[in-house]
Structure formats: C-alpha cells, structure tokens
Design a protein around this motif. Sequence first.
Motif, PDB file in Angstrom:
ATOM      1  N   PHE A 156      -3.099   7.977  -0.753  1.00  0.00           N
ATOM      2  CA  PHE A 156      -2.830   6.698  -0.076  1.00  0.00           C
ATOM      3  C   PHE A 156      -4.085   6.123   0.559  1.00  0.00           C
ATOM      4  CE2 PHE A 156      -2.177   4.648   4.044  1.00  0.00           C
ATOM      5  CZ  PHE A 156      -1.370   3.578   3.690  1.00  0.00           C
ATOM      6  N   GLU A 197       0.530   2.387   7.673  1.00  0.00           N
ATOM      7  CA  GLU A 197      -0.050   3.644   8.135  1.00  0.00           C
ATOM      8  C   GLU A 197       0.395   4.040   9.536  1.00  0.00           C
ATOM      9  OE1 GLU A 197      -4.499   5.481   8.886  1.00  0.00           O
ATOM     10  OE2 GLU A 197      -4.194   4.135   7.182  1.00  0.00           O
ATOM     11  N   ARG A 229       1.783   2.950  -3.323  1.00  0.00           N
ATOM     12  CA  ARG A 229       0.674   3.394  -4.162  1.00  0.00           C
ATOM     13  C   ARG A 229       0.109   4.724  -3.653  1.00  0.00           C
ATOM     14  NH1 ARG A 229      -1.568  -1.179  -6.915  1.00  0.00           N
ATOM     15  NH2 ARG A 229      -0.618  -3.133  -6.266  1.00  0.00           N
ATOM     16  N   ASP A 237       0.803  -1.227   0.000  1.00  0.00           N
ATOM     17  CA  ASP A 237       0.000   0.000   0.000  1.00  0.00           C
ATOM     18  C   ASP A 237       0.831   1.270   0.000  1.00  0.00           C
ATOM     19  OD1 ASP A 237       0.855  -0.153   2.671  1.00  0.00           O
ATOM     20  OD2 ASP A 237      -1.171  -0.183   3.518  1.00  0.00           O
ATOM     21  N   ASN A 238       1.980   1.259   0.687  1.00  0.00           N
ATOM     22  CA  ASN A 238       2.765   2.504   0.768  1.00  0.00           C
ATOM     23  C   ASN A 238       3.452   2.868  -0.548  1.00  0.00           C
ATOM     24  OD1 ASN A 238       5.592   1.353   0.773  1.00  0.00           O
ATOM     25  ND2 ASN A 238       4.826   0.375   2.621  1.00  0.00           N
ATOM     26  N   PRO A 247       2.862   9.058   3.686  1.00  0.00           N
ATOM     27  CA  PRO A 247       2.015   8.482   2.633  1.00  0.00           C
ATOM     28  C   PRO A 247       2.096   9.294   1.356  1.00  0.00           C
ATOM     29  CG  PRO A 247       0.668   9.728   4.180  1.00  0.00           C
ATOM     30  CD  PRO A 247       2.072   9.707   4.740  1.00  0.00           C
ATOM     31  N   TYR A 248       1.850   8.634   0.241  1.00  0.00           N
ATOM     32  CA  TYR A 248       1.735   9.327  -1.029  1.00  0.00           C
ATOM     33  C   TYR A 248       0.348   9.977  -1.130  1.00  0.00           C
ATOM     34  CZ  TYR A 248       5.911   6.855  -2.771  1.00  0.00           C
ATOM     35  OH  TYR A 248       7.175   6.379  -2.964  1.00  0.00           O
TER      36      TYR A 248
END
Length: 450
Positions: free
Chosen positions: A390, A400, A212, A209-210, A386-387
């Motif tokens: 996120f 997170e 993206r 996830d991190n 985060p991007y």
Amino acid sequence: MTSPHPTGSGTPAPGDPDPEALRERALDALLTARARTALLTSCVEDPELTAQHSPLMSPLVWDLAHIGNQEEQWLLRTVGGREAIRPEIDGLYDAFEHPRAERPSLPLLPPAEARRYVHEVRGRALDVLEGTAFHGDRLTEAGFAFGMVAQHEQQHDETMLITHQLRKGAAALTAADPAPAPPFTGPSEVLVPGGPFTMGTSTEPWALDNERPAHRRTVAAFHIDTTPVTNGAYRAFVEDGGYDDPRWWAPEGWDHIRRHGITAPLFWRREGGQWLRRRFGVTEPVPADEPVLHVSWYEADAYARWAGRRLPTEAEWEKAARHDPASGRSRRYPWGDADPGPEHANLGQRHLRPAPAGSYPAGESPLGVRQLMGDVWEWTASDFAPYPGFTAFPYKEYSEVFFGPEYKVLRGGSFAVDQVACRGTFRNWDYPVRRQIFSGFRTARDAEAV
C-alpha cells in the motif's frame, strides 16, 4: 421530489486510451453527482439545511459547501493551478479539524451563499477539465482527480441521504419501489472453492489507494449466503431473545447494547404485535423479504453466532464477488467487467430501499451469489488494514489514518451508492457500533463445518 436515476457511464474501463472518452466520462460523473447533490439540498427548506438532525451527522449545508471546497482544492488549485476562490473557508470545511457534533456552531456559509460557491467552483472546474491532458501526471492519469472528486461528492450524497433518514417530519424524498420479485427458492448458500485469487486492483483507473495494489490471496473453501440476511430471518433472532442473551455477543457489543437499550435494528419498533419501521419519514410494516438494514457490526456478528455461522472475512467476500473459477481471473463486478446497469444491481438512489432478497439474477457472481453490489453495505469480519505494498495517494487522510482494529470493513455498496463509488474492489469502513448507515450483512461458514 423524485430520486435521480443514474445516467452516468461509470468509471472508465481499465486501459481506456481515448482522452475524449475519458473526458466525457469524467464530465458525466461530475454532472450526475451534482444533480443528486442539488436534489438532496433542494427538497427541504433552508432551516432544515442548517439544522443538525443528529449529532452523528453534519448539517446538510456543511456537506454542500464541503463538496465545493474539496473540488476547489483538488481540481482548481492542484490540477488547474488556479488562484483560490475562498481560501479562508478551508478550515471550516476540514473534516479532521472539526468533528461533526461541533459543526453547527461554526460560521458556515448560509444556504444561498453555499449554493453560489459550489456553482462557481463547478464552472471553473469544468474549464479545467476541458484543458487537462490525461497523461504525464499520476493525479490526472486517466482523469483520476476528476473521478476522485466525483466519488467524494457521491459519498457525501450518501451521507446526506442518511441525514434525510434521520431527520424528523414528513418525507421529503420519494422514489419508485424496486420491482416485485417472486420468493427466492434457490439454494440458501453457495460453496466457494478454496485456493488463491487476485484481490484488489492495480489497473482500475479511478480506484482509490486502499483498493491497491492487486495481490494474490488464498482462502480456504467456505460457504456463503446466496443473498443478504433478510428482515424476516433477523426478526427470528430478535424474537428468540437474541438481544437478551450474552452468548451471542462480543463483550464490547454486549456492553454497548445494554448501555444504550438496543433491542432491535435502528428505526424498528413493535406495535400491536407487528414490527414497524420508519423509512424517510414514512412508517410502514417491516418487509420480511428485504435485506435487513441499519444494523451494527455487533448486531450482525451476534446474529451470525446465533445462526451457527459467522461473518465472512473481507477476502472471502471479495472472492465470492469477483473470482471466476472458469477463467481464474477476478472480474470488475460479480457479473463481469461491464458497468452496472439497472438489471444488475440496486444502486444510485434509484430506489429508497433494498430490493427483495434474490433480486437481480443478471447481477449474480459466477458461483451464483446474488446482490453483492447495491441494496445494503455488508459488514465483514475484517478490520480495516492496508494491502501489501500500500502507498497513500494522493493524501494520507483518505485511508491511512483509519487503518486499525477500531474500524470494520463493509463491502458491496447500498441502494444509496452511485456506481462511480461502487465496484468489486471498493472498500468502506466504519466503527462497529454504527447503525445509521445503510448496512446489512450475509453470513458464512467453513466448508468443513457440518
């Protein structure tokens, strides 16, 4: 014992539509990880598995059963809808519930029972894999859950390799050294042009996830080291009194090294006018041409200041690694989109040390930057954040909860990283004081600097 050579075909290429090819890739990733786990837990006797070799690390037997427990929770219960095998141990192997320092006091599964448990889980997980359709659900799309579990196991394998480095006594692991390389005579730095590029990914099937989503990021032109900083270069900083001069250190870093008496990279010592290091149970001269290893973010930052440079930001690092000026696109890896081969990078515990600086010309980026993948994790100047856009998936505790200024980002992977957990978008993070990890760095400077 010899170290495993990676045999896997890596993560699926973006858009791979063939379910049987995906199934084969997932199977290969799971089996490659398990072979490595077996090696790391079979090369020492049981007392070594249950001992805590450092308060920074878990007993090896905790990592072993934790690997099995995570596989049970995600592949058997969540994906497969199977009945739990050992629900009563979930709490014992919850990394958030029990800090590493207290894990030896828990009623952990003994080695033989832990091995039986992970074996049983794996057998059932392979049945789940055989019957899973790779569509219709985000967790199973492109085999994501299986790739996530394989990456998780490989990350714990790297953690266990760190524990092997920290343990006292004779060597338990051996591996061939990287091929000798002639002294690198190329340019010391590369100019990365300013402008936008695509950072992160929205298409890599097993990206976490991190990583993206993909997004446009603009950086000013900068210069970056062609290779990671070497032991020889770092030794010059040490011998110039770098650890005795507060000018080079962030205030927190200066306080930390003074409080703990740190005067050189972890595992280095000076004896008879020579610098030696301990590496997996063997004491040897520090090789001048290898990337420096086992340095904290504070040490990397101090060296960069001493050298009149700085650490690259995470965005700068990724642009140097992925951006192709000719096409304007971002590659999966510095060399292109093909999975890593032994000619590209030092990955997968194939060796137990970094390769000499300048190795792997086939793995260089379009701009000529080398060894961006493998060898050593590279500290960046950036906090872990985060991007834009996120979304935590499939659980907040993977990334997170770690976002914030307490953690610094590392990129690129080390010799201890398997290719399934290493790509141009992969992000690692740790406290800036950490040194037991396989960490090094390279430096940068603004293009306008003289």
